[in-house]
Enzyme design. Structure first.
Site, mmCIF file in Angstrom:
data_model
loop_
_atom_site.group_PDB
_atom_site.id
_atom_site.type_symbol
_atom_site.label_atom_id
_atom_site.label_comp_id
_atom_site.label_asym_id
_atom_site.label_seq_id
_atom_site.Cartn_x
_atom_site.Cartn_y
_atom_site.Cartn_z
ATOM 1 N N GLU A 1 0.827 -1.214 0.000
ATOM 2 C CA GLU A 1 0.000 0.000 0.000
ATOM 3 C C GLU A 1 0.862 1.266 0.000
ATOM 4 O O GLU A 1 0.395 2.337 0.378
ATOM 5 C CB GLU A 1 -0.943 0.008 1.223
ATOM 6 C CG GLU A 1 -1.869 -1.178 1.330
ATOM 7 C CD GLU A 1 -2.898 -1.282 0.198
ATOM 8 O OE1 GLU A 1 -2.948 -0.385 -0.673
ATOM 9 O OE2 GLU A 1 -3.638 -2.281 0.192
ATOM 10 N N HIS B 1 -2.628 2.296 8.364
ATOM 11 C CA HIS B 1 -3.749 1.525 7.827
ATOM 12 C C HIS B 1 -3.896 0.248 8.637
ATOM 13 O O HIS B 1 -2.898 -0.373 9.012
ATOM 14 C CB HIS B 1 -3.483 1.199 6.355
ATOM 15 C CG HIS B 1 -4.387 0.139 5.800
ATOM 16 N ND1 HIS B 1 -5.742 0.313 5.676
ATOM 17 C CD2 HIS B 1 -4.138 -1.112 5.338
ATOM 18 C CE1 HIS B 1 -6.278 -0.781 5.163
ATOM 19 N NE2 HIS B 1 -5.327 -1.669 4.951
ATOM 20 N N HIS C 1 -7.156 -2.990 10.026
ATOM 21 C CA HIS C 1 -8.432 -3.658 9.780
ATOM 22 C C HIS C 1 -9.230 -3.836 11.080
ATOM 23 O O HIS C 1 -9.460 -4.972 11.511
ATOM 24 C CB HIS C 1 -8.184 -5.040 9.160
ATOM 25 C CG HIS C 1 -7.326 -5.051 7.928
ATOM 26 N ND1 HIS C 1 -6.647 -6.171 7.488
ATOM 27 C CD2 HIS C 1 -7.070 -4.081 7.012
ATOM 28 C CE1 HIS C 1 -5.992 -5.886 6.365
ATOM 29 N NE2 HIS C 1 -6.215 -4.630 6.056
ATOM 30 N N GLU D 1 -17.126 12.071 23.022
ATOM 31 C CA GLU D 1 -15.910 12.771 22.617
ATOM 32 C C GLU D 1 -15.517 12.568 21.148
ATOM 33 O O GLU D 1 -14.543 13.154 20.688
ATOM 34 C CB GLU D 1 -14.754 12.402 23.556
ATOM 35 C CG GLU D 1 -15.104 12.856 24.968
ATOM 36 C CD GLU D 1 -13.913 13.076 25.874
ATOM 37 O OE1 GLU D 1 -12.833 12.563 25.560
ATOM 38 O OE2 GLU D 1 -14.093 13.754 26.899
ATOM 39 N N HIS E 1 -12.964 -3.389 4.081
ATOM 40 C CA HIS E 1 -11.518 -3.645 4.155
ATOM 41 C C HIS E 1 -10.902 -3.109 5.454
ATOM 42 O O HIS E 1 -10.314 -3.879 6.209
ATOM 43 C CB HIS E 1 -10.823 -3.042 2.920
ATOM 44 C CG HIS E 1 -9.345 -3.305 2.878
ATOM 45 N ND1 HIS E 1 -8.675 -3.654 1.727
ATOM 46 C CD2 HIS E 1 -8.397 -3.263 3.842
ATOM 47 C CE1 HIS E 1 -7.397 -3.843 2.006
ATOM 48 N NE2 HIS E 1 -7.195 -3.602 3.279
HETATM 49 O O1 2HA Z 1 -1.611 -6.602 3.427
HETATM 50 O O2 2HA Z 1 -3.530 -4.393 4.784
HETATM 51 O O3 2HA Z 1 -4.328 -3.492 2.436
HETATM 52 C C1 2HA Z 1 -1.584 -5.369 3.991
HETATM 53 C C2 2HA Z 1 -2.885 -4.715 3.822
HETATM 54 C C3 2HA Z 1 -3.333 -4.444 2.459
HETATM 55 ZN ZN ZN Z 2 -5.483 -3.663 4.378
#
Ligand code: 2HA
Ligand code: ZN
Length: 270
Positions: free
Chosen positions: A116, A139, A141, A169, A210
């Protein structure tokens, strides 16, 4: 030259990746972090002229020419960062308008930066355009934010308002709200460009079905931003199927604006 493993940026990065794993946000190789470094802090630990190898990026990011990043590796597990940082992390410097990255440290098994990387670098460019202090793109999940994208409208105003209503908050922590992308193929320049566009108006961008992207001036702030949104999503997922008897009203949100000196995104409150 000091040992790079003692650098505050390295210590913080390892702690953050570990903490994210412990929160369950980064299963297997899920998630990635990039932290922009100042040349003068890098120089205390590494010779900026000692390039280990050069890695093509596949995109252009002219505004990041010469910038240094500590970044997680592609296919690497956050779980393992604390045990083998030099394999799972790397320090790179962009050149040739961002089309190439000089590796100065890390990725010792021949690896490279996260898949990414386009979304990260384009998001750094976008955030620096609106906030010169921005240093981090993150990033991951988180389960409840992800779950929410299956059952809630993806309309940004509605999504934001629901999160704001879940904890008092929230509006204080992310008054600009969260932006939302529909499902898109990850790891591409296209999702990178779309994420960066969304980053111009908010530090949080949800990737439907995602995960989420966060941006901020340091690792703590960015982690806290995602943590707060994820907490709100968790409450939503606990109550979404139950009759709503009470809520935080727009009138109360306006009181929070006054009390904390923040301004909610234009047009999001009545
Ligand atoms: O593999 O989170 O979006 C890493 C990730 C891809
Ligand atoms: Zn991801």
């Amino acid at each position: 030259m000091k040992d790079v493993m003692t650098a505050p940026f390295m210590v913080e990065m390892i702690r953050t990746a570990t903490n994210m794993y412990d929160h369950g946000w980064d299963e297997r190789n899920g998630g990635n972090i990039s932290l922009m470094l100042e040349e003068k802090e890098v120089k205390e630990y590494l010779d900026p002229g000692a390039v280990l190898r050069t890695i093509p990026t596949g995109f252009e990011a002219p505004a990041l020419e010469g910038k240094y990043f500590l970044v997680t590796g592609t296919g690497k597990y956050f779980k393992n960062v604390q045990y083998a940082p030099e394999v799972n992390l790397g320090i790179v410097r962009l050149r040739d308008n961002g089309q190439n990255a000089d590796l100065l440290w890390g990725f010792t098994d021949g690896g490279k930066f996260t898949s990414e990387f386009p979304a990260h670098m384009m998001s750094h460019e976008a955030r620096l355009g609106v906030d010169a202090e921005n240093r981090v793109v993150m990033h991951c999940h988180p389960a409840n934010l992800l779950a929410m994208t299956y059952v809630h409208t993806l309309d940004e105003k509605e999504f934001t308002r629901t999160l704001w209503q879940m904890c008092t908050e929230c509006i204080v922590v992310f008054p600009e709200g969260v932006n939302v992308l529909p499902w898109m193929l990850c790891g591409t320049n296209e999702i990178g460009e779309a994420t960066a566009e969304k980053m111009k108006t908010a530090r949080l961008v949800v990737w439907s079905q995602h995960g989420i992207y966060g941006a901020g001036k340091d690792l703590d702030e960015t982690f806290g931003l995602i943590e707060t949104a994820e907490k709100a999503a968790e409450i939503y997922m606990k109550i979404a199927h139950l009759p709503r008897v009470n809520t935080i009203t727009d009138e109360q949100m306006h009181q929070l604006e006054k009390r904390f000196g923040i301004k909610a995104r234009e047009g999001y409150l009545d």
